[in-house]
Motif scaffolding. Structure first.
Motif, PDB file in Angstrom:
ATOM      1  N   ALA A  54       0.854  -1.204  -0.269  1.00  0.00           N
ATOM      2  CA  ALA A  54       0.031  -0.001  -0.211  1.00  0.00           C
ATOM      3  C   ALA A  54       0.656   1.000   0.064  1.00  0.00           C
ATOM      4  N   TRP A  55       1.590   1.055   0.105  1.00  0.00           N
ATOM      5  CA  TRP A  55       2.541   2.872   1.002  1.00  0.00           C
ATOM      6  C   TRP A  55       3.639   3.139  -1.096  1.00  0.00           C
ATOM      7  N   GLU A  56       3.775   1.371  -1.184  1.00  0.00           N
ATOM      8  CA  GLU A  56       4.466   2.112  -2.091  1.00  0.00           C
ATOM      9  C   GLU A  56       3.856   2.755  -3.567  1.00  0.00           C
ATOM     10  N   GLU A  57       2.427   1.494  -3.335  1.00  0.00           N
ATOM     11  CA  GLU A  57       1.451   1.725  -4.084  1.00  0.00           C
ATOM     12  C   GLU A  57       1.084   3.498  -4.309  1.00  0.00           C
ATOM     13  N   GLY A  58       1.106   4.165  -2.952  1.00  0.00           N
ATOM     14  CA  GLY A  58       0.558   5.405  -2.925  1.00  0.00           C
ATOM     15  C   GLY A  58       1.881   6.519  -3.156  1.00  0.00           C
ATOM     16  N   SER A  59       2.680   5.510  -2.663  1.00  0.00           N
ATOM     17  CA  SER A  59       4.719   6.440  -3.365  1.00  0.00           C
ATOM     18  C   SER A  59       4.694   6.390  -4.585  1.00  0.00           C
ATOM     19  N   ARG A  60       4.005   5.806  -5.483  1.00  0.00           N
ATOM     20  CA  ARG A  60       4.682   5.445  -7.079  1.00  0.00           C
ATOM     21  C   ARG A  60       3.323   6.792  -7.258  1.00  0.00           C
ATOM     22  N   ARG A  61       1.965   6.807  -6.908  1.00  0.00           N
ATOM     23  CA  ARG A  61       0.741   7.160  -7.740  1.00  0.00           C
ATOM     24  C   ARG A  61       1.524   8.869  -7.781  1.00  0.00           C
ATOM     25  N   ARG A  62       2.047   9.243  -6.506  1.00  0.00           N
ATOM     26  CA  ARG A  62       2.167  10.657  -5.967  1.00  0.00           C
ATOM     27  C   ARG A  62       3.471  10.948  -6.146  1.00  0.00           C
ATOM     28  N   ALA A  63       4.437  10.076  -7.617  1.00  0.00           N
ATOM     29  CA  ALA A  63       5.527  10.644  -7.912  1.00  0.00           C
ATOM     30  C   ALA A  63       5.554  11.509  -8.618  1.00  0.00           C
ATOM     31  N   GLY A  64       5.893  12.876  -8.166  1.00  0.00           N
ATOM     32  CA  GLY A  64       6.676  13.919  -8.953  1.00  0.00           C
ATOM     33  C   GLY A  64       5.951  15.300  -7.577  1.00  0.00           C
ATOM     34  N   GLY A  65       4.855  14.595  -6.841  1.00  0.00           N
ATOM     35  CA  GLY A  65       4.293  15.593  -5.881  1.00  0.00           C
ATOM     36  C   GLY A  65       3.467  16.553  -6.578  1.00  0.00           C
ATOM     37  N   GLN A  66       2.563  15.780  -7.814  1.00  0.00           N
ATOM     38  CA  GLN A  66       1.719  16.984  -8.649  1.00  0.00           C
ATOM     39  C   GLN A  66       0.735  16.141  -8.124  1.00  0.00           C
ATOM     40  N   PRO A  67      -0.616  17.053  -7.776  1.00  0.00           N
ATOM     41  CA  PRO A  67      -2.084  16.516  -7.801  1.00  0.00           C
ATOM     42  C   PRO A  67      -2.461  15.557  -9.267  1.00  0.00           C
ATOM     43  N   SER A  68      -2.564  16.776 -10.137  1.00  0.00           N
ATOM     44  CA  SER A  68      -2.996  16.568 -11.531  1.00  0.00           C
ATOM     45  C   SER A  68      -1.843  15.923 -12.378  1.00  0.00           C
ATOM     46  N   GLN A  69      -0.642  14.781 -11.526  1.00  0.00           N
ATOM     47  CA  GLN A  69       0.303  13.745 -12.636  1.00  0.00           C
ATOM     48  C   GLN A  69      -0.939  12.592 -12.854  1.00  0.00           C
ATOM     49  N   PRO A  70      -0.662  11.792 -13.901  1.00  0.00           N
ATOM     50  CA  PRO A  70      -2.018  10.800 -14.435  1.00  0.00           C
ATOM     51  C   PRO A  70      -0.884  10.192 -12.865  1.00  0.00           C
ATOM     52  N   GLN A  71      -2.239   9.309 -12.857  1.00  0.00           N
ATOM     53  CA  GLN A  71      -2.098   7.803 -12.013  1.00  0.00           C
ATOM     54  C   GLN A  71      -1.082   6.786 -12.002  1.00  0.00           C
ATOM     55  N   THR A  72      -0.450   5.948 -11.832  1.00  0.00           N
ATOM     56  CA  THR A  72       0.068   4.815 -12.689  1.00  0.00           C
ATOM     57  C   THR A  72      -0.814   3.631 -12.318  1.00  0.00           C
ATOM     58  N   PRO A  73      -1.804   2.752 -13.356  1.00  0.00           N
ATOM     59  CA  PRO A  73      -2.326   2.020 -13.395  1.00  0.00           C
ATOM     60  C   PRO A  73      -1.639   0.494 -12.652  1.00  0.00           C
ATOM     61  N   LEU A  74      -2.733  -0.060 -11.250  1.00  0.00           N
ATOM     62  CA  LEU A  74      -1.729  -1.361 -10.946  1.00  0.00           C
ATOM     63  C   LEU A  74      -1.744  -2.236 -11.770  1.00  0.00           C
ATOM     64  N   THR A  75      -0.532  -3.148 -11.048  1.00  0.00           N
ATOM     65  CA  THR A  75      -0.217  -4.432 -12.393  1.00  0.00           C
ATOM     66  C   THR A  75      -1.280  -4.980 -12.277  1.00  0.00           C
ATOM     67  N   GLN A  76      -1.935  -6.279 -12.347  1.00  0.00           N
ATOM     68  CA  GLN A  76      -2.357  -7.584 -12.607  1.00  0.00           C
ATOM     69  C   GLN A  76      -1.757  -8.278 -10.665  1.00  0.00           C
ATOM     70  N   LYS A  77      -1.010  -8.386 -10.965  1.00  0.00           N
ATOM     71  CA  LYS A  77      -0.609  -8.774  -9.348  1.00  0.00           C
ATOM     72  C   LYS A  77      -0.825  -8.249  -8.524  1.00  0.00           C
ATOM     73  N   GLU A  78      -0.178  -6.610  -8.256  1.00  0.00           N
ATOM     74  CA  GLU A  78      -0.931  -5.690  -7.253  1.00  0.00           C
ATOM     75  C   GLU A  78      -2.190  -5.855  -7.185  1.00  0.00           C
ATOM     76  N   ARG A  79      -3.238  -6.039  -8.019  1.00  0.00           N
ATOM     77  CA  ARG A  79      -4.404  -5.097  -7.880  1.00  0.00           C
ATOM     78  C   ARG A  79      -4.606  -7.001  -7.466  1.00  0.00           C
ATOM     79  N   ASN A  80      -4.581  -8.586  -7.205  1.00  0.00           N
ATOM     80  CA  ASN A  80      -4.767 -10.169  -7.160  1.00  0.00           C
ATOM     81  C   ASN A  80      -4.001 -10.066  -5.196  1.00  0.00           C
ATOM     82  N   PHE A  81      -3.646  -9.112  -5.055  1.00  0.00           N
ATOM     83  CA  PHE A  81      -2.787  -9.443  -3.368  1.00  0.00           C
ATOM     84  C   PHE A  81      -3.717  -8.057  -2.615  1.00  0.00           C
ATOM     85  N   ARG A  82      -4.788  -8.341  -2.707  1.00  0.00           N
ATOM     86  CA  ARG A  82      -5.781  -6.808  -2.440  1.00  0.00           C
ATOM     87  C   ARG A  82      -6.713  -7.776  -1.061  1.00  0.00           C
TER      88      ARG A  82
END
Length: 80
Positions: free
Chosen positions: A52-80
């Protein structure tokens, strides 16, 4: 019907508890290296908090809210 399509020996297997037990043994240093390697080949996530931390960190890369979000891989979605 619950367990449908599974062999009778696995129909009521408590997979969630088994995963939690292996995570606990791993965290305590009590899981054999062979088992660690076998589970990691299957994509075992040792800490859902780290994922969850890595996902949040990756999504906030660059610190700009307007940055496009990186979609999760299928593997990441399967571990929720």
């Amino acid at each position: 019907m619950e367990g449908e399509g599974w062999p009778a020996s696995l129909a009521n297997f408590p997979l969630g508890q088994w995963i939690a037990d292996n995570r606990r043994f791993y965290a305590r240093g009590r899981l054999d290296q062979d088992r660690i390697e076998r589970l990691e080949k299957l994509g075992m996530v040792w800490s859902h908090f780290d994922v969850a931390w890595e996902e949040g960190s990756r999504r906030r890369a660059g610190g700009q809210p307007s940055q496009p979000q990186t979609p999760l891989t299928q593997k990441e979605r399967n571990f929720r």
